[in-house]
Structure formats: structure tokens, C-alpha cells
Design a protein around this motif. Structure first.
Motif, PDB file in Angstrom:
ATOM      1  N   VAL A 107       0.780  -1.287  -0.048  1.00  0.00           N
ATOM      2  CA  VAL A 107      -0.060  -0.048  -0.181  1.00  0.00           C
ATOM      3  C   VAL A 107       0.968   1.257  -0.063  1.00  0.00           C
ATOM      4  O   VAL A 107       0.618   2.085  -0.705  1.00  0.00           O
ATOM      5  CB  VAL A 107      -1.085  -0.096   1.190  1.00  0.00           C
ATOM      6  CG1 VAL A 107      -1.761   1.321   1.645  1.00  0.00           C
ATOM      7  CG2 VAL A 107      -2.023  -1.048   0.943  1.00  0.00           C
ATOM      8  N   ALA A 108       1.860   1.214   0.973  1.00  0.00           N
ATOM      9  CA  ALA A 108       2.796   2.302   0.882  1.00  0.00           C
ATOM     10  C   ALA A 108       3.430   2.518  -0.316  1.00  0.00           C
ATOM     11  O   ALA A 108       3.970   3.868  -0.687  1.00  0.00           O
ATOM     12  CB  ALA A 108       3.910   2.194   2.171  1.00  0.00           C
ATOM     13  N   ALA A 109       3.591   1.537  -1.092  1.00  0.00           N
ATOM     14  CA  ALA A 109       4.267   1.701  -2.368  1.00  0.00           C
ATOM     15  C   ALA A 109       3.353   2.116  -3.723  1.00  0.00           C
ATOM     16  O   ALA A 109       3.977   2.816  -4.602  1.00  0.00           O
ATOM     17  CB  ALA A 109       4.991   0.469  -2.747  1.00  0.00           C
ATOM     18  N   GLY A 110       2.356   2.557  -3.393  1.00  0.00           N
ATOM     19  CA  GLY A 110       1.246   2.850  -4.484  1.00  0.00           C
ATOM     20  C   GLY A 110       1.346   4.512  -4.601  1.00  0.00           C
ATOM     21  O   GLY A 110       1.974   5.197  -3.771  1.00  0.00           O
ATOM     22  N   ASP A 111       0.836   4.925  -5.811  1.00  0.00           N
ATOM     23  CA  ASP A 111       0.882   6.302  -6.042  1.00  0.00           C
ATOM     24  C   ASP A 111      -0.024   7.148  -5.009  1.00  0.00           C
ATOM     25  O   ASP A 111       0.329   8.262  -4.714  1.00  0.00           O
ATOM     26  CB  ASP A 111       0.313   6.556  -7.351  1.00  0.00           C
ATOM     27  CG  ASP A 111       1.169   5.955  -8.273  1.00  0.00           C
ATOM     28  OD1 ASP A 111       2.301   5.615  -8.279  1.00  0.00           O
ATOM     29  OD2 ASP A 111       0.857   5.537  -9.444  1.00  0.00           O
ATOM     30  N   ASP A 112      -1.117   6.702  -4.552  1.00  0.00           N
ATOM     31  CA  ASP A 112      -1.841   7.475  -3.662  1.00  0.00           C
ATOM     32  C   ASP A 112      -2.388   6.551  -2.506  1.00  0.00           C
ATOM     33  O   ASP A 112      -3.562   6.099  -2.590  1.00  0.00           O
ATOM     34  CB  ASP A 112      -3.019   8.339  -4.552  1.00  0.00           C
ATOM     35  CG  ASP A 112      -3.944   8.846  -3.598  1.00  0.00           C
ATOM     36  OD1 ASP A 112      -3.228   9.579  -2.610  1.00  0.00           O
ATOM     37  OD2 ASP A 112      -4.964   9.411  -4.001  1.00  0.00           O
ATOM     38  N   PRO A 113      -1.660   6.222  -1.490  1.00  0.00           N
ATOM     39  CA  PRO A 113      -2.092   5.349  -0.396  1.00  0.00           C
ATOM     40  C   PRO A 113      -3.359   5.849   0.209  1.00  0.00           C
ATOM     41  O   PRO A 113      -3.303   7.061   0.569  1.00  0.00           O
ATOM     42  CB  PRO A 113      -0.656   5.137   0.376  1.00  0.00           C
ATOM     43  CG  PRO A 113       0.396   5.672  -0.537  1.00  0.00           C
ATOM     44  CD  PRO A 113      -0.129   6.752  -1.277  1.00  0.00           C
ATOM     45  N   SER A 114      -3.954   4.875   0.500  1.00  0.00           N
ATOM     46  CA  SER A 114      -5.293   5.237   1.179  1.00  0.00           C
ATOM     47  C   SER A 114      -5.010   5.171   2.814  1.00  0.00           C
ATOM     48  O   SER A 114      -4.446   4.208   3.417  1.00  0.00           O
ATOM     49  CB  SER A 114      -6.412   4.263   1.019  1.00  0.00           C
ATOM     50  OG  SER A 114      -7.473   4.355   1.994  1.00  0.00           O
TER      51      SER A 114
END
Length: 430
Positions: A107-114
Motif C-alpha cells: 500500500v505504501a508503494a502505491g501512487d496514492d496510498p489510502s
């Protein structure tokens, strides 16, 4: 290190079974690695929330989230630990923790973490750990003979003390240096290594049979009630559970307000807090190292009684002269006393509680101990804000601890046996 199994028969007796040697080392290694993993994940979520939001309120909430499951699931976790194979519970806890830590990294590696998803994953991850501790206690009772439990308890207390002293600094530095994503991956690896070590444990087949026939989830309510009856039917365990909670009330009046006292009352720089905590940690390590030698010579109930008095002596020092120096000296003594209390209490409880109910008893005790911490913190905060020298805070904590000392001396703890009576059912407390 030798290993034994304590299985209770219908008459309440205990049969000793000797499993293969070497499992004590594996158990301690798994505890160490898993504890390091716990400290890493305590900082991953707050750092990630800070990175995503920059909100102090949300960061504080991320820290608080990690404590909620101990209150919500603590009692249920003990029943589960007594119903199923405890070694398997520890393995599942570690593997689920590894999966969740990996999910946080993804999740942290995503472009826009929720932010909501990060909170959800952190809450679930924290919810796994309360199931680990009662299962660990049950495996410890099975894998370690009574004569050596004080040493293993002292070792685990030393690990806890060392991590409590260094964990906030090292853990935060570790996450800051590697970044949230890499630190979370390392966190997952620690849990996998712990699971592998637990998988290598060899426990008696009789123990696994007891766990398999312990009941199903529909019996959880009945098992939980049985655990409560057992707790109150063993006077030393009942009194000890209540008195440990009361001692936490006294201790956390001061513990939770050290930062305020040092910075706001004494006007010292923030780094001074690290010195105070470090001195306290050194005392805790010394107490843990001393515990096995003392318990080799004296029954754990007597050691616990004396340790409560030593704790009061530590609280007396800052009550006589409220200052950072006196607080450091007193809290060094308090740290040593805390280790003596923990090791002697764990050893006594492990010796007196039937193996098949140890999970429930441990969870009830932990839940009660945790419940008094916020109360003590709130009382301490009110007291330190109402008296300019903070003497009222230290004197009040001392008086509460003196009451705990007197109650411990008059309770069955001081004369508690080191092992359960043979072929007798526990008698109800009047």
C-alpha cells in the motif's frame, strides 16, 4: 535447556513429560525475533501516516490504534489459546503478521496510498499480537521444566526491558533510515523467521492431544467462565492478579507523566528524558538478571512480596525530593523491582495454574493490568497539574504502592506454594 509438559488429570494433578532438548533455545529465539518485529511495526504505521497527512492528531491516533486490540481481544485470545494447539497459534500469528506487514509495504508503494486502508491494516496487525502472548505462555509451560522457568521468564523480561529502553530510539531510527516500505518488508521477514523457529519446536504428543480435544468455538463462553472460576479458586493467583493491576495504577501515575515533569516542571531539555528512561532500563535489566538467583533460593511468592516493598522504596525517593536526579535514582530502583515482580509473578502463576487453562488466566491478568494504566495516567496528570512541585503526584503514588505492599504481605502470596497440591481440586475463595 530441558523441556516438560504439564497436563492436568481429572483430579487436578500434573504429569511431567520430557520432550527432546533444545526447544527452549528455539522458543527464546522466536520470542526475541518476534518482539523485534513488534517494535518495527509500532513505528511503521505512524511514520506512514505522518508522511501521507502531516497531521499530529492522526499520528497520535495511529499509535493508539495499536493498543486497542489488547482491550478488545485480550480475554478472547486466552480462550483460543486454551482450545487449540498453542504452537500452531503462534505460527499462524507470525505468518498473518508477515502477510499484513507485506500488505502495508504494498500500500505504501502505491501512487496514492489510502489513509483509511493503512489504519485498517495497522489495526488488524495489532489485533493479531494479543493472541500470541497467551499461546507463548502455554508453550513455555510445556517446553520448560518448572525448575528453569524463572530463568526463561528472566530472559524474556530482559528482552522486554532492553527493547523498551532502546526500542523507541532504534525502531524510529530504523524506519527513518530504511523508509516505511523497506522497513515493513523487513518487519515481515522477522515474523517469518519467528514462525520457522516455532515450527521446529518438538512438543509432547500428549500436549497436542489436549489442545485438539479442548473444545470448539461454541464452547468458548463456557471455557471462559471456567477460566474465571479457576482464577478465583486459586487464592494466590486471584490476589496476585488484582495486586499487579493495583501496582500498575501506582506506577503509571508517575510513568505516564515523566515527560511532563522533566520538561515542564524541571525545565530540562528533551534529551534528559532519554537519560531517565535509560537509567530505569538499566535497573530493569539488573533486576531481571538477579531474579533467577533469588528464585533459586526463595519461593516466588516471597520474592514477589519483597519486590513490591522495593518498588515502594523506589517511589519514596522522588516523594522525598521531587527532582529529575531523585526521580532517576528512584526509577532505577523501581525498574529493578518491576523485573523482580514480573519474573516472580510469571513463575508463580505458571507453577500453580493447570496447563490447559494457562491461556485464559494469562489473558485475564493482562486485561486487568492494562485496564488500570489509563486510570493511573489520568490521575497522575491531574495531580501533577495541580501542585507546583509535583510532590503530591509522587506522594500519592507512594501511598497507593504502600497499600499494595501491605495487601501483598497479608495475602496468600507470601506463603504460596511453589507448585500445585497433588490430587486436590482448588478450593473456592471465601
Amino acid at each position: 535447556m530441558g523441556e516438560t509438559d504439564r497436563t492436568a488429570g481429572t483430579s487436578g494433578g500434573h504429569e511431567e513429560v520430557e520432550p527432546p532438548r533444545g526447544d527452549g533455545t528455539l522458543l527464546r529465539g522466536a520470542f526475541l525475533i518476534s518482539s523485534v518485529g513488534d517494535w518495527i511495526y509500532r513505528f511503521v504505521a505512524p511514520f506512514l501516516i505522518l508522511e501521507l497527512t502531516g497531521s499530529a492528531v492522526l499520528v497520535a491516533l495511529a499509535v493508539a490504534v495499536e493498543l486497542i486490540p489488547y482491550i478488545l481481544f485480550g480475554l478472547v485470545a486466552g480462550v483460543v489459546a486454551d482450545m487449540y494447539d498453542r504452537r500452531r497459534i503462534m505460527i499462524v500469528c507470525d505468518l498473518v503478521s508477515a502477510v499484513l506487514a507485506t500488505a502495508i509495504a504494498v500500500v505504501a508503494a502505491g501512487d496514492d496510498p489510502s489513509v483509511g486502508l493503512v489504519f485498517a491494516l495497522a489495526l488488524v496487525l495489532a489485533g493479531v499480537r494479543p493472541f500470541y502472548f497467551p499461546a507463548f505462555q502455554g508453550v513455555l509451560v510445556t517446553a520448560v521444566p518448572q525448575a528453569r522457568r524463572s530463568r526463561v521468564n528472566a530472559w524474556t523480561q530482559s528482552v522486554d526491558s532492553l527493547l523498551s529502553m532502546l526500542g523507541p530510539v532504534v525502531g524510529a531510527a530504523f524506519v527513518a533510515a530504511l523508509g516505511v516500505r523497506s522497513a515493513s518488508v523487513v518487519n515481515a521477514v522477522t515474523f517469518v523467521l519467528s514462525a520457522l523457529m516455532i515450527r521446529m519446536l518438538t512438543l509432547p504428543a500428549t500436549t497436542l492431544a489436549v489442545r485438539r480435544t479442548g473444545g470448539r468455538l461454541r464452547q468458548a463462553g463456557r471455557d471462559f467462565a471456567e477460566g474465571f472460576r479457576t482464577l478465583w479458586s486459586i487464592p494466590a493467583v486471584a490476589w496476585g492478579t488484582l495486586l499487579i493491576a493495583a501496582a500498575n495504577l501506582a506506577g503509571y501515575m508517575v510513568e505516564s507523566n515523566i515527560v511532563y515533569f522533566v520538561i515542564e516542571v524541571e525545565n530540562h531539555p528533551a534529551w534528559t528524558i532519554g537519560v531517565v528512561v535509560g537509567i530505569q532500563g538499566a535497573g530493569a535489566l539488573a533486576g531481571a538478571a538477579l531474579s533467577p538467583r533469588v528464585l533459586d533460593r526463595y519461593p516466588p511468592g516471597q520474592v514477589l512480596t519483597v519486590a513490591m516493598a522495593i518498588s515502594a522504596a523506589g517511589m519514596l525517593v522522588p516523594a522525598l525530593h521531587p527532582s529529575t536526579v531523585f526521580l532517576s535514582v528512584g526509577w532505577c530502583v523501581e525498574g529493578a523491582a518491576t523485573s523482580l515482580v514480573v519474573v516472580s509473578w510469571f513463575t508463580l502463576r505458571q507453577n500453580l495454574v493447570p496447563n490447559e487453562q494457562i491461556g485464559r488466566i494469562v489473558s485475564v491478568g493482562r486485561a486487568l493490568a492494562y485496564s488500570t494504566i489509563p486510570v493511573g495516567s489520568a490521575i497522575g496528570g491531574a495531580l501533577i497539574g495541580s501542585h507546583p512541585t509535583s510532590r503530591l503526584l509522587f506522594v500519592t503514588a507512594l501511598l497507593v504502592q504502600l497499600g499494595v505492599c501491605l495487601a501483598t504481605y497479608l495475602s496468600p502470596l507470601r506463603t504460596a506454594p511453589s507448585k500445585p497440591p497433588e490430587n486436590t481440586e482448588p478450593q473456592a475463595v471465601p
